[in-house]
Scaffold this active site. Structure first.
Site, mmCIF file in Angstrom:
data_model
loop_
_atom_site.group_PDB
_atom_site.id
_atom_site.type_symbol
_atom_site.label_atom_id
_atom_site.label_comp_id
_atom_site.label_asym_id
_atom_site.label_seq_id
_atom_site.Cartn_x
_atom_site.Cartn_y
_atom_site.Cartn_z
ATOM 1 N N ASP A 184 61.927 82.344 40.242
ATOM 2 C CA ASP A 184 62.486 82.648 41.570
ATOM 3 C C ASP A 184 62.771 84.145 41.683
ATOM 4 O O ASP A 184 62.511 84.762 42.724
ATOM 5 C CB ASP A 184 63.787 81.879 41.810
HETATM 6 C C1 26A Z 1 63.517 69.117 45.104
HETATM 7 N N1 26A Z 1 63.926 69.791 43.898
HETATM 8 C C2 26A Z 1 63.662 69.084 42.668
HETATM 9 C C3 26A Z 1 64.463 71.073 43.937
HETATM 10 C C4 26A Z 1 64.914 71.758 42.789
HETATM 11 C C5 26A Z 1 65.361 73.079 42.942
HETATM 12 N N2 26A Z 1 65.397 73.703 44.128
HETATM 13 C C6 26A Z 1 64.971 73.004 45.182
HETATM 14 N N3 26A Z 1 64.530 71.714 45.117
HETATM 15 N N4 26A Z 1 65.025 71.430 41.484
HETATM 16 C C7 26A Z 1 65.521 72.512 40.852
HETATM 17 N N5 26A Z 1 65.736 73.509 41.731
HETATM 18 C C8 26A Z 1 66.262 74.846 41.481
HETATM 19 O O1 26A Z 1 65.317 75.594 40.802
HETATM 20 C C9 26A Z 1 66.016 76.719 40.280
HETATM 21 C C10 26A Z 1 65.230 77.324 39.154
HETATM 22 O O2 26A Z 1 63.983 77.745 39.595
HETATM 23 C C11 26A Z 1 67.506 74.866 40.614
HETATM 24 O O3 26A Z 1 68.653 74.752 41.412
HETATM 25 C C12 26A Z 1 67.398 76.207 39.898
HETATM 26 O O4 26A Z 1 68.366 77.127 40.346
#
Ligand code: 26A
Length: 341
Positions: free
Chosen positions: A296
């Site tokens: 990110d």
């Molecule tokens: C729908 N899902 C599974 C998710 C996520 C997500 N953000 C949005 N949708 N699953 C994990 N994360 C975020 O990814 C970040 C790391 O790249 C986590 O909150 C984490 O901060």
């Protein structure tokens, strides 16, 4: 396009991360893979209470697109970024707002009073991170939010849009509204593949939005999952990046596809051009705290630099710097007070 006027509008799932270290036993107990990202199944929903009871939990603002937007703001003048998503009416949402305020990211949240703010169990094992998410209020996002005065104002002024691919599990309608807005005003629309399960299980949504995507971010496993979803018949990342770049487009901009692979070189494919490779600066393993949010931060750095007028090559360098900085911190955050990049 220098920044300061909410140039970047991002949309995604606002989540609070609940991060633990040395989580090998948790991976085993809940059947999670070391470097994956999943939606919690009903059987996995007890993970949050389990880690609170058995581990030292660090609570930190997460949500992939929200992290990226905070990181883009890091390299831009004040008031350059805004973020759309849905939260509950609770302390978790307050913590997310506070984190965004600290970094200067404008939160334009829809609030669902009935549903708790989403959370993500971040299970660290060595240099891997496994993400297990309960979307909660995040999946209650409704396209009506895009019509609220505050959202409308930033959307109609935006010079750059960013969608977390994760949002496609529930939000294709809203995602398409932003994609079409970007297309009709000829401003870039960027998207992250987010996780292998997105191209794998939400192929129809990815296929629908990809023609609008001017910039695609992903890592090696997400690129491979996309290739499999398209029966491309290749695991070669250069071939896959090129295929994503050449996938049908409704935009006048040549699509740029940026595939990261941890410490290995980053691949850049641009529609109609030769694929190029950019070395990733080496990080001393002893300086690695955790890799949560590294991708990110990379995407945020690239977008911030592009908005500041840098070339895609320069922007990838900025992305590498922020990705590296994030890895040296606990969770998906950058150094504070700010350092110059
Ligand atoms: C729908 N899902 C599974 C998710 C996520 C997500 N953000 C949005 N949708 N699953 C994990 N994360 C975020 O990814 C970040 C790391 O790249 C986590 O909150 C984490 O901060």
């Amino acid at each position: 396009m220098a920044g300061g006027n909410f140039e970047l509008v991002a949309m995604g799932n606002p989540l609070l991360d609940m991060q633990i270290r040395n989580g090998e036993k948790v991976l085993e107990k809940y059947g999670l893979n070391a470097n994956d990202a999943v939606l919690a199944t009903p059987e996995q929903l007890s993970i949050y209470q389990h880690i609170v009871d058995n581990y030292e939990v660090t609570y930190v603002a997460g949500g992939a697109a929200q992290n990226a937007a905070r990181c883009a703001q890091y390299v831009l003048p004040e008031k350059s970024t805004a973020y759309l998503g849905c939260v509950g009416s609770d302390a978790l949402a307050d913590q997310l707002r506070a984190a965004n305020d600290k970094e200067g990211l404008r939160s334009i949240y829809q609030v669902d009073k009935e549903t708790p703010t989403g959370s993500c169990a971040v299970v660290i094992t060595g240099h891997d991170r496994s993400l297990c998410t309960n979307l909660g209020a995040a999946e209650k996002f409704n396209k009506s939010h895009l019509e609220t005065p505050e959202a409308k104002e930033v959307i109609s002024n935006a010079k750059f849009f960013y969608l977390g691919g994760f949002f496609l599990t529930h939000g294709i309608e809203s995602a398409m509204i932003l994609a079409k807005e970007a297309n009709s005003r000829n401003v870039p629309f960027a998207m992250n593949l987010s996780a292998p399960f997105i191209p794998q299980f939400f192929k129809a949504q990815v296929d629908e939005i990809l023609p609008y995507a001017d910039i695609i971010f992903g890592n090696e496993s997400e690129a491979e999952a996309w290739a499999e979803s398209q029966s491309l018949g290749s695991k070669d990342l250069t071939t896959i990046a090129q295929a994503i770049a050449d996938y049908k487009s409704v935009s006048s901009r040549p699509r740029q596809v940026i595939i990261t692979q941890g410490s290995q070189p980053t691949i850049l494919a641009v529609a109609g051009k030769e694929v190029a490779v950019h070395e990733t600066p080496k990080i001393n393993p002893a300086d690695i705290v955790d890799t949560n949010g590294a991708g990110d931060a990379f995407a945020g750095g690239v977008m911030g630099a592009l908005i500041a007028g840098k070339t895609i090559e320069q922007a990838i360098d900025v992305g590498h710097k922020l990705g590296g900085m994030c890895i040296g911190q606990v969770g998906p955050i950058l150094k504070f007070p700010k350092v110059q990049v």
